[in-house]
Design a protein around this motif. Sequence first.
Motif, PDB file in Angstrom:
ATOM      1  N   TYR A 287       0.818  -1.213   0.000  1.00  0.00           N
ATOM      2  CA  TYR A 287       0.000   0.000   0.000  1.00  0.00           C
ATOM      3  C   TYR A 287       0.856   1.270   0.000  1.00  0.00           C
ATOM      4  O   TYR A 287       0.470   2.296  -0.547  1.00  0.00           O
ATOM      5  CB  TYR A 287      -0.917   0.016   1.221  1.00  0.00           C
ATOM      6  CG  TYR A 287      -1.762  -1.215   1.382  1.00  0.00           C
ATOM      7  CD1 TYR A 287      -2.764  -1.526   0.472  1.00  0.00           C
ATOM      8  CD2 TYR A 287      -1.566  -2.091   2.454  1.00  0.00           C
ATOM      9  CE1 TYR A 287      -3.549  -2.660   0.624  1.00  0.00           C
ATOM     10  CE2 TYR A 287      -2.344  -3.222   2.614  1.00  0.00           C
ATOM     11  CZ  TYR A 287      -3.332  -3.498   1.697  1.00  0.00           C
ATOM     12  OH  TYR A 287      -4.103  -4.624   1.857  1.00  0.00           O
ATOM     13  N   GLY A 288       2.026   1.195   0.620  1.00  0.00           N
ATOM     14  CA  GLY A 288       2.888   2.367   0.711  1.00  0.00           C
ATOM     15  C   GLY A 288       3.318   2.914  -0.631  1.00  0.00           C
ATOM     16  O   GLY A 288       3.573   4.118  -0.757  1.00  0.00           O
ATOM     17  N   ASN A 289       3.420   2.053  -1.633  1.00  0.00           N
ATOM     18  CA  ASN A 289       3.804   2.532  -2.959  1.00  0.00           C
ATOM     19  C   ASN A 289       2.737   3.439  -3.565  1.00  0.00           C
ATOM     20  O   ASN A 289       3.045   4.399  -4.269  1.00  0.00           O
ATOM     21  CB  ASN A 289       4.076   1.346  -3.887  1.00  0.00           C
ATOM     22  CG  ASN A 289       5.432   0.717  -3.646  1.00  0.00           C
ATOM     23  OD1 ASN A 289       6.245   1.231  -2.880  1.00  0.00           O
ATOM     24  ND2 ASN A 289       5.679  -0.413  -4.295  1.00  0.00           N
ATOM     25  N   VAL A 290       1.479   3.125  -3.310  1.00  0.00           N
ATOM     26  CA  VAL A 290       0.393   3.987  -3.799  1.00  0.00           C
ATOM     27  C   VAL A 290       0.458   5.331  -3.100  1.00  0.00           C
ATOM     28  O   VAL A 290       0.322   6.394  -3.727  1.00  0.00           O
ATOM     29  CB  VAL A 290      -0.972   3.312  -3.572  1.00  0.00           C
ATOM     30  CG1 VAL A 290      -2.109   4.229  -4.031  1.00  0.00           C
ATOM     31  CG2 VAL A 290      -1.042   1.986  -4.320  1.00  0.00           C
ATOM     32  N   ALA A 291       0.685   5.325  -1.791  1.00  0.00           N
ATOM     33  CA  ALA A 291       0.799   6.570  -1.037  1.00  0.00           C
ATOM     34  C   ALA A 291       1.969   7.406  -1.529  1.00  0.00           C
ATOM     35  O   ALA A 291       1.883   8.644  -1.587  1.00  0.00           O
ATOM     36  CB  ALA A 291       0.950   6.265   0.453  1.00  0.00           C
ATOM     37  N   LEU A 292       3.059   6.756  -1.909  1.00  0.00           N
ATOM     38  CA  LEU A 292       4.226   7.489  -2.410  1.00  0.00           C
ATOM     39  C   LEU A 292       3.914   8.157  -3.740  1.00  0.00           C
ATOM     40  O   LEU A 292       4.296   9.313  -3.974  1.00  0.00           O
ATOM     41  CB  LEU A 292       5.421   6.538  -2.541  1.00  0.00           C
ATOM     42  CG  LEU A 292       6.725   7.170  -3.038  1.00  0.00           C
ATOM     43  CD1 LEU A 292       7.143   8.337  -2.154  1.00  0.00           C
ATOM     44  CD2 LEU A 292       7.834   6.115  -3.093  1.00  0.00           C
ATOM     45  N   VAL A 293       3.231   7.464  -4.626  1.00  0.00           N
ATOM     46  CA  VAL A 293       2.826   8.084  -5.890  1.00  0.00           C
ATOM     47  C   VAL A 293       1.946   9.303  -5.618  1.00  0.00           C
ATOM     48  O   VAL A 293       2.087  10.355  -6.258  1.00  0.00           O
ATOM     49  CB  VAL A 293       2.087   7.073  -6.791  1.00  0.00           C
ATOM     50  CG1 VAL A 293       1.450   7.774  -7.991  1.00  0.00           C
ATOM     51  CG2 VAL A 293       3.046   5.987  -7.267  1.00  0.00           C
ATOM     52  N   ASN A 294       1.063   9.176  -4.649  1.00  0.00           N
ATOM     53  CA  ASN A 294       0.181  10.293  -4.299  1.00  0.00           C
ATOM     54  C   ASN A 294       0.980  11.500  -3.812  1.00  0.00           C
ATOM     55  O   ASN A 294       0.665  12.643  -4.158  1.00  0.00           O
ATOM     56  CB  ASN A 294      -0.811   9.836  -3.231  1.00  0.00           C
ATOM     57  CG  ASN A 294      -1.861  10.881  -2.927  1.00  0.00           C
ATOM     58  OD1 ASN A 294      -2.381  11.538  -3.820  1.00  0.00           O
ATOM     59  ND2 ASN A 294      -2.192  11.043  -1.661  1.00  0.00           N
ATOM     60  N   ARG A 295       2.025  11.239  -3.036  1.00  0.00           N
ATOM     61  CA  ARG A 295       2.861  12.350  -2.540  1.00  0.00           C
ATOM     62  C   ARG A 295       3.720  12.940  -3.642  1.00  0.00           C
ATOM     63  O   ARG A 295       3.930  14.159  -3.697  1.00  0.00           O
ATOM     64  CB  ARG A 295       3.750  11.865  -1.393  1.00  0.00           C
ATOM     65  CG  ARG A 295       2.986  11.524  -0.123  1.00  0.00           C
ATOM     66  CD  ARG A 295       3.915  11.448   1.076  1.00  0.00           C
ATOM     67  NE  ARG A 295       4.885  10.364   0.938  1.00  0.00           N
ATOM     68  CZ  ARG A 295       4.670   9.115   1.338  1.00  0.00           C
ATOM     69  NH1 ARG A 295       3.504   8.783   1.875  1.00  0.00           N
ATOM     70  NH2 ARG A 295       5.608   8.191   1.202  1.00  0.00           N
ATOM     71  N   LEU A 296       4.231  12.100  -4.515  1.00  0.00           N
ATOM     72  CA  LEU A 296       5.109  12.587  -5.586  1.00  0.00           C
ATOM     73  C   LEU A 296       4.357  13.350  -6.660  1.00  0.00           C
ATOM     74  O   LEU A 296       4.885  14.321  -7.229  1.00  0.00           O
ATOM     75  CB  LEU A 296       5.843  11.407  -6.227  1.00  0.00           C
ATOM     76  CG  LEU A 296       6.906  10.697  -5.378  1.00  0.00           C
ATOM     77  CD1 LEU A 296       7.392   9.434  -6.088  1.00  0.00           C
ATOM     78  CD2 LEU A 296       8.077  11.631  -5.094  1.00  0.00           C
ATOM     79  N   TYR A 297       3.126  12.931  -6.944  1.00  0.00           N
ATOM     80  CA  TYR A 297       2.368  13.511  -8.059  1.00  0.00           C
ATOM     81  C   TYR A 297       0.946  13.852  -7.601  1.00  0.00           C
ATOM     82  O   TYR A 297      -0.030  13.230  -8.036  1.00  0.00           O
ATOM     83  CB  TYR A 297       2.342  12.549  -9.251  1.00  0.00           C
ATOM     84  CG  TYR A 297       3.727  12.109  -9.675  1.00  0.00           C
ATOM     85  CD1 TYR A 297       4.524  12.948 -10.444  1.00  0.00           C
ATOM     86  CD2 TYR A 297       4.245  10.877  -9.265  1.00  0.00           C
ATOM     87  CE1 TYR A 297       5.810  12.563 -10.804  1.00  0.00           C
ATOM     88  CE2 TYR A 297       5.524  10.485  -9.630  1.00  0.00           C
ATOM     89  CZ  TYR A 297       6.303  11.338 -10.397  1.00  0.00           C
ATOM     90  OH  TYR A 297       7.584  10.964 -10.758  1.00  0.00           O
ATOM     91  N   PRO A 298       0.805  14.824  -6.714  1.00  0.00           N
ATOM     92  CA  PRO A 298      -0.527  15.123  -6.150  1.00  0.00           C
ATOM     93  C   PRO A 298      -1.537  15.608  -7.183  1.00  0.00           C
ATOM     94  O   PRO A 298      -2.739  15.549  -6.926  1.00  0.00           O
ATOM     95  CB  PRO A 298      -0.220  16.209  -5.112  1.00  0.00           C
ATOM     96  CG  PRO A 298       1.083  16.814  -5.539  1.00  0.00           C
ATOM     97  CD  PRO A 298       1.857  15.696  -6.154  1.00  0.00           C
ATOM     98  N   ALA A 299      -1.082  16.077  -8.327  1.00  0.00           N
ATOM     99  CA  ALA A 299      -2.013  16.552  -9.361  1.00  0.00           C
ATOM    100  C   ALA A 299      -2.579  15.410 -10.198  1.00  0.00           C
ATOM    101  O   ALA A 299      -3.523  15.626 -10.973  1.00  0.00           O
ATOM    102  CB  ALA A 299      -1.324  17.569 -10.272  1.00  0.00           C
ATOM    103  N   LYS A 300      -2.024  14.215 -10.065  1.00  0.00           N
ATOM    104  CA  LYS A 300      -2.506  13.072 -10.832  1.00  0.00           C
ATOM    105  C   LYS A 300      -3.479  12.243  -9.987  1.00  0.00           C
ATOM    106  O   LYS A 300      -3.366  12.159  -8.769  1.00  0.00           O
ATOM    107  CB  LYS A 300      -1.338  12.192 -11.296  1.00  0.00           C
ATOM    108  CG  LYS A 300      -0.416  12.869 -12.302  1.00  0.00           C
ATOM    109  CD  LYS A 300      -1.158  13.286 -13.564  1.00  0.00           C
ATOM    110  CE  LYS A 300      -0.218  13.887 -14.595  1.00  0.00           C
ATOM    111  NZ  LYS A 300      -0.987  14.384 -15.779  1.00  0.00           N
ATOM    112  N   HIS A 301      -4.408  11.612 -10.663  1.00  0.00           N
ATOM    113  CA  HIS A 301      -5.446  10.831  -9.996  1.00  0.00           C
ATOM    114  C   HIS A 301      -5.012   9.371  -9.864  1.00  0.00           C
ATOM    115  O   HIS A 301      -4.241   8.857 -10.691  1.00  0.00           O
ATOM    116  CB  HIS A 301      -6.745  10.913 -10.784  1.00  0.00           C
ATOM    117  CG  HIS A 301      -7.217  12.317 -11.017  1.00  0.00           C
ATOM    118  ND1 HIS A 301      -7.953  13.018 -10.115  1.00  0.00           N
ATOM    119  CD2 HIS A 301      -7.010  13.154 -12.077  1.00  0.00           C
ATOM    120  CE1 HIS A 301      -8.208  14.222 -10.577  1.00  0.00           C
ATOM    121  NE2 HIS A 301      -7.648  14.335 -11.764  1.00  0.00           N
ATOM    122  N   ILE A 302      -5.529   8.695  -8.840  1.00  0.00           N
ATOM    123  CA  ILE A 302      -5.188   7.294  -8.579  1.00  0.00           C
ATOM    124  C   ILE A 302      -6.483   6.488  -8.511  1.00  0.00           C
ATOM    125  O   ILE A 302      -7.422   6.863  -7.801  1.00  0.00           O
ATOM    126  CB  ILE A 302      -4.401   7.140  -7.268  1.00  0.00           C
ATOM    127  CG1 ILE A 302      -3.125   7.996  -7.308  1.00  0.00           C
ATOM    128  CG2 ILE A 302      -4.043   5.683  -7.020  1.00  0.00           C
ATOM    129  CD1 ILE A 302      -2.336   7.983  -6.006  1.00  0.00           C
TER     130      ILE A 302
END
Length: 480
Positions: A301-316
């Motif tokens: 799950y932490g990898n998804v959270a990292l993507v969210n922090r790195l690219y907050p303008a992109k949707h998940i």
Amino acid sequence: MKKLWMLVLLAGNLEGQGRAIVYTTAESTSLRLTATDTLVFKPSEPTSEGKVYVFVDPRRTFQPLIGIGGALTDAAAETFAKLPAAQQEELITAYYSADRGIGYTLGRTNIHSCDFSSESYTYVTEGDSALTSFSVAHDLRFRIPLIKRAMAATGNKLKLFASPWSPPAFMKDNNDMLHGGHLRPEYAHAWARYFTKFVESYRKEGVPVWGITIQNEPMATQTWESCVYQSADERDFLKNHLGPVMARQGLRDVNIIVWDHNRDLIVQRAQAIFDDPAAAKYAWGIGFHWYEDWSGGQQMYGNVALVNRLYPAKHILFTEGTPASFDSTAYGRWSLGEAYGRSMVNDFNSGTEGWTDWNILLDERGGPNHVGNFCFAPIHADTRTGQLIYTNSYYYIGHFSKFVRPGARRIVASPSRSMLLATAFVNQDGQVVVVFPAPFGPRNAKISPARTSKETSLTAVTFPNDFTPCWTRMIGRSLT
């Protein structure tokens, strides 16, 4: 010793009556999304290290919810078509009615065949790179009628995205839709046009397509339809072909989702595409699956959270998950639903904006699937008798989808013990939904505002002192 597995929803209003309605789904009982109790908010006592809490604060908001739903595949549609009319209506209501069902508003479908089709097929004749023979006539028999019924049941609010499992065989270097292979560079433009033809054709049939993913599981070589894209391959196809072609065809409103594979490599894929401005401008966001534990590890799950922090303008977006290979003796296996609850709490806390289950319906064999890759769905149909069989997965998902509605925003939910998970949302009407494990009967929970002043709406859910770490799910709707 049997575990008591529960899913509970608390509904109320701190500013008003301060009451909470409890909904429960519990193992070894008949409780399934059942209203079981009404609790009253009370002034909180001083916080103590010896007590167990979940603190909720609706003032602090995070990502909005797009929706929750499942996949409308060929397998689901073919199975649906075999049901008697009454069971068809039951299934549509069960999934897509917000008041009598669990209120699905998100859906996925396949672009031509996938493993959950009765056979491999495409929308063109073999070798037609000009796509003059393109036709979705195949889908008019089963799949499009099912999608239209789902759309109608949601009041045409269903957001549908589509994924290809493989380009046609002639476009690939292995000349096979199955067994991996790669897209031939000389067919990249034709394959991009194939996407636009699909979207345009579905729209002509009255089925709007909200989004597309570039490739289902682009790092997997499977015995079924599959195609491998390294990071640079997907990036370059997006920025040089798919993105520009979609734009030229007037389809900028169709959201393009990259990756569509497991959490393990999601960070590397996000960096490769989102760090390239020429590619990133076409990418709405990134999708992911939950199968990274195939190698024997844990959910990442932490990898998804990292993507969210790195690219907050992109949707998940969570785009696919199914809990186990099919076993006709295991419809009642409680771990099926547990997998959904655990993933949904963690994924939403990691920044996920929408959550899409795999097939909404499969038959008594866990199919149809043309390569025998049978699996579970939340609801199965015995096509010999017309009976619908509900697994507990349906109810676990329902505790989220029925009460956390599109447009809701995630809010702070903080447990005081590591064995507790918690997530929470505030709906657009001001009601708050809190989701957390409840390892005891709902009457043992004490819900009270941590402060009573008008300047704060921080609330604590207090657990009994004899708390034990037994995994469950509680969903609360309260606290505005």
